[in-house]
Design an enzyme around this catalytic site. Structure first.
Site, mmCIF file in Angstrom:
data_model
loop_
_atom_site.group_PDB
_atom_site.id
_atom_site.type_symbol
_atom_site.label_atom_id
_atom_site.label_comp_id
_atom_site.label_asym_id
_atom_site.label_seq_id
_atom_site.Cartn_x
_atom_site.Cartn_y
_atom_site.Cartn_z
ATOM 1 N N THR A 187 -1.951 -11.419 46.099
ATOM 2 C CA THR A 187 -2.856 -12.648 46.101
ATOM 3 C C THR A 187 -2.127 -14.382 46.541
ATOM 4 O O THR A 187 -0.547 -14.035 45.833
ATOM 5 C CB THR A 187 -3.126 -12.990 45.091
ATOM 6 O OG1 THR A 187 -4.326 -11.912 44.844
ATOM 7 C CG2 THR A 187 -4.069 -14.635 44.756
ATOM 8 N N VAL A 216 -16.168 -8.026 44.204
ATOM 9 C CA VAL A 216 -15.588 -9.338 44.422
ATOM 10 C C VAL A 216 -15.165 -9.796 42.383
ATOM 11 O O VAL A 216 -14.993 -9.278 41.996
ATOM 12 C CB VAL A 216 -16.822 -10.570 44.196
ATOM 13 C CG1 VAL A 216 -16.333 -11.689 43.686
ATOM 14 C CG2 VAL A 216 -17.299 -10.540 44.827
ATOM 15 N N ASP A 218 -11.688 -11.594 40.703
ATOM 16 C CA ASP A 218 -11.557 -13.457 39.244
ATOM 17 C C ASP A 218 -11.547 -14.536 40.330
ATOM 18 O O ASP A 218 -12.054 -15.517 40.145
ATOM 19 C CB ASP A 218 -10.505 -13.117 38.648
ATOM 20 C CG ASP A 218 -9.070 -12.998 39.322
ATOM 21 O OD1 ASP A 218 -9.015 -12.032 40.756
ATOM 22 O OD2 ASP A 218 -8.369 -13.537 39.002
ATOM 23 N N GLY A 239 -3.210 -11.429 39.950
ATOM 24 C CA GLY A 239 -3.123 -10.252 38.773
ATOM 25 C C GLY A 239 -4.738 -9.556 38.318
ATOM 26 O O GLY A 239 -5.471 -9.203 39.640
ATOM 27 N N GLY A 241 -7.343 -9.119 38.345
ATOM 28 C CA GLY A 241 -9.245 -9.116 38.336
ATOM 29 C C GLY A 241 -10.117 -9.230 37.042
ATOM 30 O O GLY A 241 -10.635 -10.000 37.103
#
Ligand code: ASP
Length: 321
Positions: A187, A216, A218, A239, A241
């Site tokens: 990310t 979905v 974090d 990381g 999520g």
């Protein structure tokens, strides 16, 4: 006035000037994902490529901040650069879902007024963080998902792409591997304090490799993977999520500062290496506070990261130490 009081007056003036000059005019931190990275996979050339990718994004942020750009403009544009780099799991380099598609999430937040925009589960927006910015600026909402988010982005002039744009051999192969075992992170995010002292955060991701379609993470959940508040700090996380959502990591750091009076580094450490750990919530955060202090806190062996401030401190790094 006695000589002594003149002396004391000058001393107080000097101390207060020094205290003021201890706050940088601006600060920036970026990340390109965290995880338990295997050093053996990072030969000199690979390391150099990642460092160069981080540096290009960091340099853009530095020049924008030097020129007085707003925190929210900087975090968007810096994340755009990272989204366009196939090395990172965001935009072009997004990982695949279990059924071989790309579903991207992104968020942006302005610390001035807690305004925020996020999008989730989109597969046809070239730079998801800019669509999130549109949600923040041009809609009364905070979060938009799937087809509705894409329609809204297209109507607002955001660059749309065919889903084949997100094809990269590396991510396709890691899906194939992950279909047997677990996946990779990467990310991207950026946090900034600008010359006016305003804070902003942005994060963008392809999510977790081999995730169930419709999942979905974090990143687009305000307070979990992304948060900014001028009263405290701006945070962008990376990381696993599901844990970052459960522990509302980004807001928890801000809350520890606001309600418990912790420093940024104490708060980030308490959450990332206290509540989370490398098993339950593997990953890290980058954060900057209202005084321009920054932290790069992780519980994993590495986090692609970069930092700079107006004092001339600057660097990029991958592994923990
Ligand atoms: N936090 C992201 C997610 O769970 C993944 C990552 O940061 O690598 O979607």
């Amino acid at each position: 006035m006695s000589k002594l009081s003149v002396f004391l007056f000058i001393l107080i003036l000097m101390v207060s000037c020094q205290t003021q000059s201890q706050k940088p005019q601006w600060t920036i931190a970026i990340h390109g994902g965290a995880g338990n990275l295997d050093k053996n996979l990072f030969d000199e050339e690979t390391t150099r490529k990642y460092e160069a990718g981080l540096s290009v994004a960091l340099e853009l942020g530095i020049s924008m901040l030097e020129n007085g750009a707003s925190a929210v403009d900087v975090v968007e544009k810096v994340v755009n650069v990272l989204e366009d780099n196939p090395l990172f799991n965001a935009g072009k380099g997004a990982v695949y879902t279990n059924d071989g598609r790309n579903e991207l999430d992104a968020a942006i937040m302005d610390g001035i007024d807690l305004n925020a925009g996020t999008i989730a589960g989109v597969g046809d927006i070239k730079n998801p963080v800019s669509a999130a910015r549109m949600v923040m600026d041009k809609s009364p909402h905070v979060m938009m998902v799937g087809k509705g988010a894409s329609k809204f982005a297209a109507e607002n002039g955001i660059e749309m792409v065919d889903s084949s744009y997100f094809y990269t051999e590396k991510r396709w192969q890691s899906l194939q591997k992950a279909l047997q075992k677990s996946g990779k992170n990467g990310t991207v995010g950026c946090v900034v304090m600008d010359k006016k002292g305003n804070l902003a955060a942005a994060t963008s991701t392809g999510g977790m490799n081999n995730k169930r379609y419709g999942r979905v993470g974090d990143v687009p959940i305000i307070g979990a993977g992304t948060y900014a508040n001028n009263k405290t700090c701006a945070v962008s996380a990376t990381g696993h999520g599901e844990y970052f959502i459960r522990y509302t990591v980004a807001h928890d750091i801000s809350a520890l500062m606001e309600y418990k009076g912790m420093s940024l580094s104490e708060a980030a450490h308490t959450v990332v290496n206290g509540k989370l750990n490398s098993e339950a919530g593997n990953g890290g955060v980058i954060a900057v506070d209202k005084n321009g202090n920054f932290v790069l806190e992780m519980n994993s062996t590495g986090m692609f990261r970069g930092w700079a401030n107006s004092f001339g401190e600057k660097g990029v790094a991958i592994f923990k130490n």
